[in-house]
Design a protein around this motif. Structure first.
Motif, PDB file in Angstrom:
ATOM      1  N   SER A   1       0.816  -1.207   0.000  1.00 51.31           N
ATOM      2  CA  SER A   1       0.000   0.000   0.000  1.00 51.31           C
ATOM      3  C   SER A   1       0.856   1.266   0.000  1.00 51.31           C
ATOM      4  O   SER A   1       1.593   1.519  -0.929  1.00 51.31           O
ATOM      5  CB  SER A   1      -0.961  -0.021   1.198  1.00 51.31           C
TER       6      SER A   1
ATOM      7  N   ILE B   1       2.122   5.042  -9.263  1.00 49.64           N
ATOM      8  CA  ILE B   1       2.745   3.763  -9.604  1.00 49.64           C
ATOM      9  C   ILE B   1       3.115   3.728 -11.089  1.00 49.64           C
ATOM     10  O   ILE B   1       4.226   3.332 -11.468  1.00 49.64           O
ATOM     11  CB  ILE B   1       1.804   2.587  -9.269  1.00 49.64           C
TER      12      ILE B   1
ATOM     13  N   TYR C   1      -4.153   2.503   2.911  1.00 53.90           N
ATOM     14  CA  TYR C   1      -3.516   2.761   1.615  1.00 53.90           C
ATOM     15  C   TYR C   1      -2.401   1.768   1.409  1.00 53.90           C
ATOM     16  O   TYR C   1      -1.681   1.480   2.324  1.00 53.90           O
ATOM     17  CB  TYR C   1      -2.960   4.188   1.660  1.00 53.90           C
TER      18      TYR C   1
ATOM     19  N   MET D   1       4.390   1.091  -1.054  1.00 57.53           N
ATOM     20  CA  MET D   1       4.617   1.008  -2.496  1.00 57.53           C
ATOM     21  C   MET D   1       4.463   2.375  -3.153  1.00 57.53           C
ATOM     22  O   MET D   1       5.115   2.674  -4.150  1.00 57.53           O
ATOM     23  CB  MET D   1       3.659   0.007  -3.124  1.00 57.53           C
ATOM     24  N   TYR D   2       3.573   3.203  -2.609  1.00 51.54           N
ATOM     25  CA  TYR D   2       3.412   4.577  -3.096  1.00 51.54           C
ATOM     26  C   TYR D   2       4.757   5.303  -2.993  1.00 51.54           C
ATOM     27  O   TYR D   2       5.176   6.007  -3.909  1.00 51.54           O
ATOM     28  CB  TYR D   2       2.345   5.274  -2.262  1.00 51.54           C
TER      29      TYR D   2
ATOM     30  N   PHE E   1      -3.171   7.036  -6.585  1.00 54.90           N
ATOM     31  CA  PHE E   1      -2.253   5.937  -6.289  1.00 54.90           C
ATOM     32  C   PHE E   1      -1.764   5.299  -7.591  1.00 54.90           C
ATOM     33  O   PHE E   1      -0.557   5.100  -7.805  1.00 54.90           O
ATOM     34  CB  PHE E   1      -2.974   4.905  -5.422  1.00 54.90           C
ATOM     35  N   LYS E   2      -2.691   4.982  -8.488  1.00 55.42           N
ATOM     36  CA  LYS E   2      -2.328   4.350  -9.754  1.00 55.42           C
ATOM     37  C   LYS E   2      -1.421   5.259 -10.584  1.00 55.42           C
ATOM     38  O   LYS E   2      -0.463   4.783 -11.208  1.00 55.42           O
ATOM     39  CB  LYS E   2      -3.588   4.004 -10.549  1.00 55.42           C
TER      40      LYS E   2
ATOM     41  N   LEU F   1       6.852  -4.604 -10.497  1.00 58.12           N
ATOM     42  CA  LEU F   1       6.684  -3.815  -9.274  1.00 58.12           C
ATOM     43  C   LEU F   1       8.018  -3.481  -8.628  1.00 58.12           C
ATOM     44  O   LEU F   1       8.142  -2.473  -7.925  1.00 58.12           O
ATOM     45  CB  LEU F   1       5.797  -4.578  -8.282  1.00 58.12           C
TER      46      LEU F   1
ATOM     47  N   GLY G   1       3.122  -5.198  -2.825  1.00 57.24           N
ATOM     48  CA  GLY G   1       1.892  -4.868  -3.550  1.00 57.24           C
ATOM     49  C   GLY G   1       0.817  -4.233  -2.708  1.00 57.24           C
ATOM     50  O   GLY G   1       1.059  -3.247  -2.030  1.00 57.24           O
TER      51      GLY G   1
ATOM     52  N   ILE H   1      -1.884  -2.676  -3.860  1.00 54.86           N
ATOM     53  CA  ILE H   1      -2.150  -1.351  -4.417  1.00 54.86           C
ATOM     54  C   ILE H   1      -3.663  -1.150  -4.484  1.00 54.86           C
ATOM     55  O   ILE H   1      -4.348  -1.718  -5.332  1.00 54.86           O
ATOM     56  CB  ILE H   1      -1.509  -1.210  -5.810  1.00 54.86           C
TER      57      ILE H   1
ATOM     58  N   LEU I   1      -2.836  -3.902 -10.164  1.00 53.58           N
ATOM     59  CA  LEU I   1      -3.432  -2.753  -9.479  1.00 53.58           C
ATOM     60  C   LEU I   1      -4.773  -3.126  -8.840  1.00 53.58           C
ATOM     61  O   LEU I   1      -5.675  -2.305  -8.727  1.00 53.58           O
ATOM     62  CB  LEU I   1      -3.629  -1.604 -10.475  1.00 53.58           C
TER      63      LEU I   1
END
Length: 319
Positions: A140, A227, A319, A143-144, A223-224, A257, A163, A165, A242
């Motif tokens: 979450s 990434i 998140y 990863m951001y 978020f997407k 990733l 991951g 996400i 995602l």
């Protein structure tokens, strides 16, 4: 005569007891003062001597990112992480920076702060190398943050969890339970939707639509975009990437990733040889004080490692 003797004996006994108590209390005071003095000396050593004298010499800087990413967290506050990173990159002796990550996620804003710090720095020419190594988990919000890493330096262990996400907002519904036990809910508010997350009220379709379309969707889109911008064409077009699923480090490479797998030890060996230094200095390690023993934050940090087996719960975050 015997009564006077008895009285005198009692007084002597009382005086003797007082002396013993005073002697014991004096001993305790001396021990406590010595302990406090030792702590003060140790604190001075840690803060002003230990580590600081080596920061002008060649070394690898370490930034620890661990636990819940949230404001005020020891190793998860976006501002504190950014400040530590700035000190590490500005240090004359630091040759590279390693960010050691072990976090199940947390607050979007704190992730945004540190991601922006990393993105801005790595966009500069001639920046120092920054390596991001995932330990047990990076999910979450973690990863951001990690998406900012460039130069193929986003790494994980083969058995890391990577991951998750996605975005979520959780609450409960106790309406039927209240009816079953005959409990009446009374909530006085001004504003039609002020209590929109009240678990004791029936679900409102208008509020549900607002949460999905005005809260969760915008956060997920953001978020997407982070990434996708960070990982670029390395990222697989597999829609599951995602979708909130979690992958092992080995699988995360195939999905784009992360860039590669290694271990923390191997990474340190590599950088130690590359920059000809065996010195690694933490830039956000905070010295503990004797008063920290009475704070919940101290004990929460102590159990971070032991809680690593509970990652299924750690991933269950915003998140």
């Amino acid at each position: 005569m015997s009564s006077k003797l008895s009285k005198l004996t009692n007084e002597v006994s009382l005086l003797s007891n007082r002396l013993r108590r005073n002697t014991f209390m004096g001993f305790v005071k001396v021990v406590l003062m010595a302990l406090m003095a030792s702590v003060a000396i140790y604190q001075s050593y840690v803060l002003f001597i230990d580590g600081s004298q080596d920061k002008d010499k060649d070394h690898i800087a370490i930034i620890k990112l661990a636990g819940t990413i949230a404001s005020g967290q020891k190793y998860g506050d976006g501002l504190s992480l950014s400040q530590a990173f700035h000190r590490a990159t500005e240090s004359k002796g630091s040759k590279a920076v390693i960010i050691q990550a072990n976090s199940g996620g947390g607050a979007p804003v704190q992730a945004e702060i540190f991601n922006e710090t990393l993105t801005t720095y790595l966009a500069k020419e001639n920046h120092k190398p920054v390596f991001f190594i995932i330990e047990e988990v990076c999910a979450s919000a973690c990863m951001y943050i990690a998406a900012a890493i460039t130069d193929n330096n986003l790494l994980a262990h083969k058995n890391s969890l990577v991951g998750s996400i996605g975005v979520k907002l959780e609450t409960f519904g106790f309406v039927e339970a209240m009816r079953a036990v005959g409990v009446e809910r009374r909530s006085y508010t001004i504003g039609d939707n002020k209590a929109f997350l009240d678990p004791f009220q029936p679900e409102d379709t208008i509020v549900k639509d607002h949460i999905n379309n005005r809260l969760l969707s915008p956060l997920f889109d953001e978020f997407k975009s982070v990434i996708l911008a960070g990982r670029g064409n390395k990222l697989s077009d597999d829609p599951r990437v995602l979708s909130g699923l979690v992958w092992t480090g080995s699988e995360a490479i195939k999905l784009g990733l992360i860039d590669d797998t290694t271990t923390s030890f191997r990474l340190r060996q590599k950088l130690s040889k590359q920059y000809d230094t065996d010195t690694f200095i933490s830039y956000n390690k905070k010295a503990s004080k004797i008063t920290d023993l009475f704070k919940s934050e101290f004990w929460s940090d102590v159990i971070i490692r032991s809680a690593s087996l509970q990652h299924s719960e750690a991933i269950n975050l915003k998140y």
